[in-house]
Design a protein around this motif. Structure first.
Motif, short mmCIF file in Angstrom:
data_model
loop_
_atom_site.label_atom_id
_atom_site.label_comp_id
_atom_site.label_asym_id
_atom_site.label_seq_id
_atom_site.Cartn_x
_atom_site.Cartn_y
_atom_site.Cartn_z
N THR A 17 0.87 -1.17 0.00
CA THR A 17 0.00 0.00 0.00
C THR A 17 0.92 1.23 0.00
O THR A 17 2.11 1.12 0.28
CB THR A 17 -0.93 0.03 1.23
N ASP A 18 0.37 2.38 -0.30
CA ASP A 18 1.20 3.58 -0.42
C ASP A 18 1.76 4.02 0.93
O ASP A 18 1.09 3.90 1.97
CB ASP A 18 0.38 4.72 -1.01
N LEU A 19 2.99 4.51 0.90
CA LEU A 19 3.57 5.15 2.06
C LEU A 19 3.29 6.65 1.94
O LEU A 19 3.75 7.29 0.99
CB LEU A 19 5.09 4.90 2.12
N PRO A 20 2.52 7.21 2.86
CA PRO A 20 2.02 8.59 2.68
C PRO A 20 3.06 9.65 3.01
O PRO A 20 2.94 10.40 3.98
CB PRO A 20 0.83 8.64 3.65
N ILE A 21 4.09 9.75 2.18
CA ILE A 21 5.09 10.80 2.31
C ILE A 21 4.90 11.78 1.16
O ILE A 21 4.65 11.36 0.02
CB ILE A 21 6.52 10.21 2.30
N SER A 22 5.03 13.05 1.43
CA SER A 22 4.76 14.06 0.42
C SER A 22 5.77 13.99 -0.72
O SER A 22 6.87 13.44 -0.57
CB SER A 22 4.81 15.47 1.05
N GLU A 23 5.41 14.57 -1.85
CA GLU A 23 6.31 14.63 -3.00
C GLU A 23 7.57 15.42 -2.67
O GLU A 23 8.66 15.08 -3.13
CB GLU A 23 5.59 15.25 -4.20
N LEU A 24 7.44 16.46 -1.86
CA LEU A 24 8.61 17.23 -1.45
C LEU A 24 9.58 16.36 -0.64
O LEU A 24 10.79 16.41 -0.83
CB LEU A 24 8.19 18.44 -0.63
N GLY A 25 9.01 15.56 0.25
CA GLY A 25 9.85 14.67 1.05
C GLY A 25 10.55 13.64 0.18
O GLY A 25 11.75 13.39 0.35
N MET A 26 9.82 13.03 -0.75
CA MET A 26 10.42 12.02 -1.63
C MET A 26 11.49 12.64 -2.52
O MET A 26 12.53 12.02 -2.77
CB MET A 26 9.33 11.36 -2.48
N ALA A 27 11.26 13.85 -3.00
CA ALA A 27 12.25 14.52 -3.86
C ALA A 27 13.54 14.77 -3.09
O ALA A 27 14.64 14.60 -3.63
CB ALA A 27 11.67 15.83 -4.39
N ALA A 28 13.43 15.17 -1.82
CA ALA A 28 14.62 15.39 -1.01
C ALA A 28 15.36 14.08 -0.77
O ALA A 28 16.60 14.04 -0.79
CB ALA A 28 14.23 16.04 0.32
N MET A 29 14.62 12.99 -0.57
CA MET A 29 15.24 11.68 -0.34
C MET A 29 15.97 11.19 -1.59
O MET A 29 17.02 10.56 -1.50
CB MET A 29 14.17 10.69 0.11
N ASP A 30 15.43 11.49 -2.76
CA ASP A 30 16.06 11.04 -4.01
C ASP A 30 17.42 11.70 -4.24
O ASP A 30 18.24 11.19 -5.00
CB ASP A 30 15.15 11.36 -5.20
N LYS A 31 17.67 12.83 -3.60
CA LYS A 31 18.93 13.55 -3.81
C LYS A 31 20.10 12.95 -3.05
O LYS A 31 21.26 13.32 -3.28
CB LYS A 31 18.76 15.02 -3.42
N CYS A 32 19.83 12.03 -2.13
CA CYS A 32 20.91 11.41 -1.35
C CYS A 32 21.67 10.42 -2.22
O CYS A 32 21.09 9.45 -2.73
CB CYS A 32 20.34 10.69 -0.13
N ARG A 33 22.97 10.62 -2.38
CA ARG A 33 23.77 9.81 -3.30
C ARG A 33 24.80 8.93 -2.61
O ARG A 33 25.19 7.91 -3.13
CB ARG A 33 24.50 10.73 -4.29
N GLY A 34 25.28 9.36 -1.47
CA GLY A 34 26.36 8.62 -0.83
C GLY A 34 25.88 7.86 0.39
O GLY A 34 25.33 6.77 0.29
N VAL A 35 26.07 8.46 1.57
CA VAL A 35 25.68 7.86 2.84
C VAL A 35 24.50 8.64 3.40
O VAL A 35 24.55 9.86 3.51
CB VAL A 35 26.83 7.87 3.85
N VAL A 36 23.43 7.93 3.76
CA VAL A 36 22.29 8.56 4.40
C VAL A 36 22.14 8.00 5.80
O VAL A 36 22.29 6.80 6.03
CB VAL A 36 20.99 8.34 3.58
N VAL A 37 21.90 8.90 6.75
CA VAL A 37 21.66 8.52 8.13
C VAL A 37 20.16 8.65 8.39
O VAL A 37 19.56 9.69 8.09
CB VAL A 37 22.45 9.41 9.10
N VAL A 38 19.56 7.59 8.91
CA VAL A 38 18.11 7.50 9.03
C VAL A 38 17.73 7.23 10.48
O VAL A 38 18.35 6.40 11.16
CB VAL A 38 17.55 6.37 8.14
N SER A 39 16.69 7.91 10.94
CA SER A 39 16.13 7.64 12.26
C SER A 39 14.64 7.94 12.23
O SER A 39 14.12 8.43 11.22
CB SER A 39 16.84 8.47 13.34
N ALA A 40 13.94 7.65 13.31
CA ALA A 40 12.50 7.88 13.36
C ALA A 40 12.05 8.01 14.81
O ALA A 40 12.59 7.35 15.70
CB ALA A 40 11.75 6.72 12.68
N VAL A 41 11.06 8.87 15.01
CA VAL A 41 10.40 8.98 16.31
C VAL A 41 8.90 8.91 16.07
O VAL A 41 8.34 9.75 15.36
CB VAL A 41 10.75 10.31 17.03
N PHE A 42 8.27 7.90 16.66
CA PHE A 42 6.83 7.75 16.57
C PHE A 42 6.24 7.74 17.98
O PHE A 42 6.86 7.25 18.93
CB PHE A 42 6.45 6.48 15.82
#
Length: 390
Positions: free
Chosen positions: A79-104
């Motif tokens: 099913t779709d992951l409800p992230i905005s197009e702006l968010g996805m566009a920023a994620m697509d720009k990562c080319r090398g190492v990305v650091v990921v975390s989350a708070v829910f």
């Protein structure tokens, strides 16, 4: 120089500058090997009821052996992951190492990494995924403007809002999406570093990836657990310490694994040095076996529960091709990050078990025959199981 010593070097050293140049060269050239090893994923049809698909155990196991042909595996996003197009566009720009975390569910504070080099600060990707409960708390404390938060930065972290109404009821499972599916979210990144929100990195992530993944020639790096070596020990502790309230579900999970090949750790499993990791920090090289392992892990967590240490050894030992893994020592883990407590909740809330909820206890004498064989191997002949769950 040892990994332990290299990670203590200041980020402005000549080693750091060489690591930066090496990553720049890697990003600038097309890696045809990784492209050839790329997986294809099961696509949603619009009729799925869940993000992960809720596949049967037999169906999930059928994807463990990739064979020589391209394997189409389920890997979330049915099913779709409800992230905005702006968010996805920023994620697509990562080319090398990305650091990921989350708070829910406002379960942690947002902590800034320390020890970052200037190039990392200038061009690094740091993404923090948060739900509306967390955003409301951040807005209440005037950390973000609730009306304009979509791509707000808090220090180095770029916040991305994740509406969770159509995802999982359990906030921890929503966090698992970002913990294990970074290769699907950051499709142009070569490496990713997952950092639990309770952790604060104190070493530059470029140095971490280089020392623990690149120099070791592995697909994935993760710390060994400080206390446990066997998956059964972790399962017992998870129930005894009420880390997960559905103890009967834990029993079914471990029985499934015992019946389908899980065995205690032994020297025969080398070069894997333990069956239980500390997954608060995971470093991955995207592509090939690493992507397959991440997908298979996500499917197990989707089916059972977000306690990923329980499924870790089963997936690792059963999958083909084998994943190259660096299970580094606890002393290294303690040098590269600082651990903090989760936010306290009056009602025992947060992305985990509810502390005041009564649980139905399982006993060792209810485990199936395969798990009794596991226990016999783990404790040796004549060893008596300790009934922690009674």
């Amino acid at each position: 120089m040892s990994t332990f010593l290299r990670l203590t070097l200041p980020s402005f050293s000549s080693d750091y500058q060489e690591v930066v140049r090496e990553f720049e060269r890697a990003v600038s050239r097309k890696n045809t090997t990784e492209v050839a090893l790329g997986l294809r994923y099961v696509q949603g049809t619009g009729r799925e009821q869940s993000f992960g698909g809720n596949f049967s155990f037999a169906k999930r196991v059928s994807f463990f052996d990739r064979g020589e042909d391209d394997l189409i595996v389920p890997c979330g996003f049915l099913t779709d992951l409800p992230i905005s197009e702006l968010g996805m566009a920023a994620m697509d720009k990562c080319r090398g190492v990305v650091v990921v975390s989350a708070v829910f569910n406002d379960h942690d504070k947002i902590r800034q990494p320390r020890g970052l080099g200037s190039e990392t600060l200038a061009s690094g990707c740091f993404f923090m995924f948060v739900d509306d409960v967390t955003l409301t708390s951040l807005a209440y404390h005037k950390v973000v403007d609730r009306k304009t938060q979509q791509l707000t930065r808090i220090g180095v972290w770029r916040l991305v809002r994740v509406p969770t109404e159509n995802l999982y009821e359990n906030p921890a499972m929503n966090g698992v999406i970002f913990k294990y599916l970074a290769h699907r979210l950051f499709v142009n990144a070569r490496f990713s570093v997952w950092v639990d929100a309770k952790m604060q990195l104190v070493v530059d992530p470029l140095l971490l990836v280089h020392a623990l993944v690149v120099e070791k020639g592995v697909d994935l790096a993760v710390s060994k657990h400080p206390f446990f070596v066997n998956a059964m020990e972790e399962a017992v502790a998870t129930a005894a310490w009420k880390k997960w309230r559905d103890v009967e579900g834990l029993r079914r999970q471990i029985e499934n694994y015992c019946a389908h090949g899980l065995r205690p750790w032994s020297p025969e499993k080398l070069p894997y040095t333990s069956d239980v990791p500390d997954t608060a920090i995971i470093l991955r090289r995207h592509g090939g076996a690493s992507d397959l392992f991440s997908c298979l892990m996500f499917n197990e967590l989707d089916a059972f529960n977000p306690r990923d240490q329980l499924a870790f050894a089963y997936v690792r030992d059963q999958m083909r091709p084998k994943i190259k893994m660096n299970m580094f020592e606890v002393e290294v883990f303690e040098r590269i990050a600082v651990e903090y407590r989760h936010n306290l909740k009056r009602d025992g809330g947060g992305p985990g078990p509810v502390a005041r909820t009564n649980t139905v206890r399982a006993k060792f004498d209810s485990l199936n025959g395969s798990c009794r064989e596991y226990l016999s191997e783990m404790w040796g002949e004549g060893g008596e199981p300790r009934d922690h769950l009674a």
